[in-house]
Design a protein around this motif. Sequence first.
Motif, PDB file in Angstrom:
ATOM      1  N   ASN A  56      -0.580  -4.695  14.454  1.00 20.04           N
ATOM      2  CA  ASN A  56       0.152  -5.743  13.744  1.00 20.04           C
ATOM      3  C   ASN A  56       1.087  -5.134  12.713  1.00 20.04           C
ATOM      4  OD1 ASN A  56      -1.793  -4.907  11.909  1.00 20.04           O
ATOM      5  ND2 ASN A  56      -2.089  -6.928  11.075  1.00 20.04           N
ATOM      6  N   ASN A  57       1.704  -6.014  11.934  1.00 20.19           N
ATOM      7  CA  ASN A  57       2.634  -5.610  10.885  1.00 20.19           C
ATOM      8  C   ASN A  57       3.746  -4.727  11.467  1.00 20.19           C
ATOM      9  OD1 ASN A  57       3.540  -5.846   8.309  1.00 20.19           O
ATOM     10  ND2 ASN A  57       2.370  -4.121   7.512  1.00 20.19           N
ATOM     11  N   ARG A 150       8.561  -8.134   9.373  1.00 20.46           N
ATOM     12  CA  ARG A 150       7.210  -7.688   9.702  1.00 20.46           C
ATOM     13  C   ARG A 150       6.222  -8.430   8.815  1.00 20.46           C
ATOM     14  NH1 ARG A 150       5.796  -2.179   9.241  1.00 20.46           N
ATOM     15  NH2 ARG A 150       7.703  -1.532  10.235  1.00 20.46           N
ATOM     16  N   ASP A 151       5.023  -8.621   9.325  1.00 21.87           N
ATOM     17  CA  ASP A 151       3.986  -9.337   8.584  1.00 21.87           C
ATOM     18  C   ASP A 151       2.650  -8.978   9.215  1.00 21.87           C
ATOM     19  OD1 ASP A 151       2.195 -11.722   7.870  1.00 21.87           O
ATOM     20  OD2 ASP A 151       3.991 -12.132   6.696  1.00 21.87           O
ATOM     21  N   SER A 152       1.588  -9.128   8.456  1.00 21.21           N
ATOM     22  CA  SER A 152       0.258  -8.815   8.992  1.00 21.21           C
ATOM     23  C   SER A 152      -0.145  -9.758  10.124  1.00 21.21           C
ATOM     24  CB  SER A 152      -0.782  -8.846   7.874  1.00 21.21           C
ATOM     25  OG  SER A 152      -0.856 -10.132   7.318  1.00 21.21           O
TER      26      SER A 152
END
Length: 160
Positions: A56-57, A150-152
């Motif tokens: 992720n991210n 981007r993000d968790s």
Amino acid sequence: MSTKICPASGKKLPEEIKWIKIGYKQIPKKIFDRYGAKPFEIMEKRMRKPDGSVWNNISWKEAKKEAKKMGYRLPTINEMLVLLDFYKMKYPKNSVCHQSFLGISELSCDEEICFEWVDAPVACSRSGYWGNGNNGGAFTLRLSWDASYRDSCMGFRCAR
């Protein structure tokens, strides 16, 4: 079982990637034709890191690059439209909470990592809802994020 190494990047690949075939046996050919798509295979689950956790991210640009390094690609927007169209036929009332569809798992908006990148002319992601009350079910497509976002809660899965 031996460790698999990506020939392009030299990185350890996740163990046992399971591929789901999406073809005319699963979805009528007329739906593929409607979106100019051909039969394809898609990962059952999101891409994993070598430790088994969901990768992720990651930005859209990075996800495309990593998929290519492994010899795969992101699912196309045309392929997602095929899945969305058939999903809507099967579930006319839609649901953001379906865990799987046609063997593809980890689709629910209840997942910790609930968005995944899709290949399109611009950054696009798949998820279960829009957050404003509109509901497209498990195959809602978002075009609102920049290619470097981007993000968790952002992940990806590959297709071939």
